[in-house]
Design an enzyme around this catalytic site. Structure first.
Site, PDB file in Angstrom:
ATOM      1  CG  ASN A   1       0.385   5.537   5.483  1.00 14.04           C
ATOM      2  OD1 ASN A   1      -1.075   6.072   5.698  1.00 14.04           O
ATOM      3  ND2 ASN A   1       1.233   5.910   4.662  1.00 14.04           N
TER       4      ASN A   1
ATOM      5  CE  LYS B   1       6.365   4.924   0.650  1.00  8.68           C
ATOM      6  NZ  LYS B   1       5.624   4.700   1.844  1.00  8.68           N
TER       7      LYS B   1
ATOM      8  CB  ILE C   1       6.149   1.369  -1.213  1.00  8.02           C
ATOM      9  CG1 ILE C   1       7.026   0.587  -1.784  1.00  8.02           C
ATOM     10  CG2 ILE C   1       5.675   1.059  -0.037  1.00  8.02           C
ATOM     11  CD1 ILE C   1       8.416   0.432  -1.139  1.00  8.02           C
TER      12      ILE C   1
END
Length: 311
Positions: free
Chosen positions: A51, A174, A217
């Site tokens: 992102n 993650k 996350i």
């Protein structure tokens, strides 16, 4: 090599990065965003996750974004809020350099995508070799970032990630795949004090923490950090039904954000609802707008934003 420590359990955010109209880093907006996230109760900020448009930044811009994030936190009394840097690159050599840069700029950990340019060659042995060589050289602990969407479909299984977790400087993962079975296998293989397994999607947040993962996350935290913190606290207090009600909104709105533009749509919501940042993204990404939000999607997002602003 002594075993390195993973990030502590909690709520982490892969922060979007803001640009001016001429595509330079918007320092004021970046700092405003970092501060709002910290005030919203996040445990740490991931700079240059997917992102954060890491692949769209120069090496110097990447260092500057990390440094700005760390400085903003320190200057506002959030010295204990972690900064994690996304440092994965398409070569082992460049990834090592980015890890050194991240350390110098103030990051405590590095989150590393598996290279995917040469996808047919990335069998298990090259994957293990890449992450181990990077971890051997890294001045900060590393984590394995599994996100098939941005690695040409390369989706690491739990056995591969668990094998990497044996390395003393590889301290977590993650799972942006959102695979709860994979998460369960990892959290029942390693305690979070040794290897932190984070879910990477808000639509799976409560199931992940119910399995005693390290937390998440998650991109939606860019918009509603307080709502995620509230869910975490409610679960911790044993208020499962109230936590599930927030998870209902997170699950719906996570899908809405992805459907309506992802990074660009996050920026559109943040700009309108919180008063900072432009909608600019670097190509080939496309800008989005709030005009795309309608019907039941608009009602659900409004409900979530109302909750956020009430906390």
């Amino acid at each position: 090599m002594a075993r390195s420590l993973p990030p502590p359990p909690g709520i982490y955010v892969p922060a979007v990065i803001f640009f001016t109209d001429d595509e330079e880093l918007d320092t004021a907006a970046i700092k405003s965003h970092v501060l709002r996230l910290a005030q919203g109760g996040v445990t740490g900020i991931l700079v240059q996750g997917s992102n954060g448009e890491a692949q769209h930044l120069s090496q110097e811009e990447r260092k500057l974004a990390i440094r700005l994030t760390r400085q903003t936190l320190d200057e506002n009394g959030f010295q204990n809020t972690l900064v994690i840097a996304g440092t994965g690159a398409q070569s082992t050599r460049e990834t090592k350099k980015l890890n050194a840069d991240a350390k110098e700029a103030g990051a405590s950990h590095a989150l590393i995508l598996t290279p995917s340019t040469w996808r047919p060659m990335m069998s298990k042995d090259p994957i293990l070799r890449f992450h181990r060589e990077v971890a051997d050289a890294s001045p900060i602990p590393t984590m394995v970032y599994n996100f098939a969407v941005v690695t040409a479909g390369l989706d690491l299984d739990s056995d591969t990630i668990a094998t990497l977790g044996e390395h003393p400087n590889i301290v977590g993962t993650k799972l942006s795949c959102g695979h709860l079975g994979k998460l369960t296998r990892l959290v029942t293989t390693y305690p979070t004090s040794e290897f932190a397994t984070f879910i990477g999607r808000s639509d799976s947040f409560l199931p992940a923490i119910a399995m005693k993962s390290a937390g998440g996350i998650m991109a939606l935290v860019n918009i509603v950090p307080k709502a995620h913190r509230r869910l975490w606290d409610l679960w911790d207090e044993g208020k499962a039904d109230e936590a599930r009600e927030i998870q209902r909104l997170l699950s719906h709105c996570d899908a809405i954000v992805s459907k309506l533009g992802g990074i660009g749509f996050i920026k559109a919501i943040v700009s309108r609802e919180f008063g900072y940042g432009k909608l600019k993204v670097r190509g080939p990404l496309a800008e989005s707008s709030m005009e795309k939000l309608s019907g039941r999607d608009a009602e659900l997002m409004a409900e979530l934003l109302e909750l956020e602003k009430s906390l």
